[in-house]
Scaffold this motif. Sequence first.
Motif, short mmCIF file in Angstrom:
data_model
loop_
_atom_site.label_atom_id
_atom_site.label_comp_id
_atom_site.label_asym_id
_atom_site.label_seq_id
_atom_site.Cartn_x
_atom_site.Cartn_y
_atom_site.Cartn_z
N GLN A 1 0.83 -1.20 0.00
CA GLN A 1 0.00 0.00 0.00
C GLN A 1 0.87 1.26 0.00
O GLN A 1 1.84 1.38 0.74
N ASN A 2 0.47 2.18 -0.89
CA ASN A 2 1.13 3.49 -1.04
C ASN A 2 2.55 3.40 -1.60
O ASN A 2 3.27 4.40 -1.60
N LYS A 3 2.97 2.22 -2.06
CA LYS A 3 4.32 2.07 -2.64
C LYS A 3 4.28 1.55 -4.07
O LYS A 3 5.25 1.72 -4.80
N GLY A 4 3.20 0.91 -4.46
CA GLY A 4 3.12 0.45 -5.83
C GLY A 4 2.79 -1.04 -5.95
O GLY A 4 2.65 -1.76 -4.96
N THR A 5 2.68 -1.46 -7.19
CA THR A 5 2.27 -2.84 -7.50
C THR A 5 3.12 -3.39 -8.64
O THR A 5 3.45 -2.66 -9.58
N ILE A 6 3.47 -4.67 -8.51
CA ILE A 6 4.18 -5.39 -9.59
C ILE A 6 3.30 -6.55 -10.03
O ILE A 6 2.97 -7.43 -9.24
N VAL A 7 2.89 -6.54 -11.29
CA VAL A 7 2.12 -7.64 -11.87
C VAL A 7 3.04 -8.39 -12.83
O VAL A 7 3.57 -7.80 -13.78
#
Length: 460
Positions: A440-446
Amino acid sequence: MDIRKKITFNYVALSTFSTSLLCIIVFFLFRENNRYHFLKRLDDRAKIVASIHFQKDPEKIRYYKNLKKNGLEELIEEEEYVLKINSQNSFDYNTNLNLPNTFYTNILSTGRDYFEKDNKYYLGQIFQENEQKYIVIVGARDRKGKDTIVYIVKIMVFGGIGFVILAFLLGRFLAKRVINPVARITKEVKRISASNLHNRLPEVHNSDEISDLTNTFNNMLDRLETSFEIQANFINNASHELKTPITTIIAESEIMLLKEREKEEYVESLQNIYSQASKLGNLTESLLKLTQTGYDGKKQVSDIARIDELLLEVKSDLDKIYPDNRVSIRINIAPKDCNLLLLPCNKPLLELAINNIITNGVKYSDNNEVFVTLSANNEMIKIAINDIGIGIPPEDIPHLYEPFFRGKIATKYIGYGLGLPLASKIIRMHDGEMQVQSEQNKGTIVTIIFKKSNIKKSNV
């Protein structure tokens, strides 16, 4: 005929067949053994008869007669004949003997033969004394052997009948023991319906087929219950999402039709109706695309595409929708190895899936930087999509693939919660796997991975 009766019948039939076969084999072996030993006794008699005939000494004759009378077991209806052989095919015939010519022919050619008639055996042998040959024939009835065979046959018949009865009882017991667990499962299954899918069969820890059947059925119930819950949520959410714009359009139209309005009011009303109609159209299109992948996300694929070109086409489409997007694509593969990027696929659907994921990265990062990295080797094709947006709370991650689900922090963004479930189905359709890592609040890697070994040849 139910399975219990079939098992019993088959068990009795196999038992009867195997027992009958065993009895037949034992009968023939026993009869041959009796015949062998009786002919051996006749052979001993023939040797003594020949010795008595050849001896000229009265004492020796008396000795052999006494040996025959007291030293050997008495034979029933015993007959003795000594026939002088005159030439190779001629001998002194005895009219008391009613034996076939083949019997004598075999004796003259082989030196020994036997003949059986009405359970009476005749054994003939050639003996020689002082260059003179004789045929010695000894005959007797094997009444003891016959009685023994009859006795054995009776034992086999009554024993076989008893064994069939025992096999029937054992077969019923075996059928009951085998079918009872299945009958118990059937009884429990009949109690489970759509209203109580939470019920499960009692677990069996025997590690046998019944245990596997129970576990398989329980696993199927798990999947069914999950599917029913997803379907119920899907219908509720879809009806809600569809109802809102429709209700707004109807209400706006009714208000405008109540009385005449100014031009500006009509324009504003039409803009609201257009906005809600566009939302309704987008939602309907998303639902149609979701159903296009099939309920289980498996459809036949028909194209072969290069993933790098597909990513560039996605980037081109994004540039039209978000002209100021900050998506950058990096391809970690040498040009000479471009064949590693080929993938059997349904190109429009796969392009839609990747587009949805990258668009989510752009949208939920407020148009911040999104990095797309493509790599490939002989084993897999890997696409990593990394954004530095709002991220996903840990409690929301298990629900990412549920249609219409939207996390708490994502509700301020326009969307329907269909993009990621649709992308997941399309990637699964292509035998790929999608992994989501987020903070949360740091980003996402898919990460999207297509393993070459998992790609079905039937899909190419």
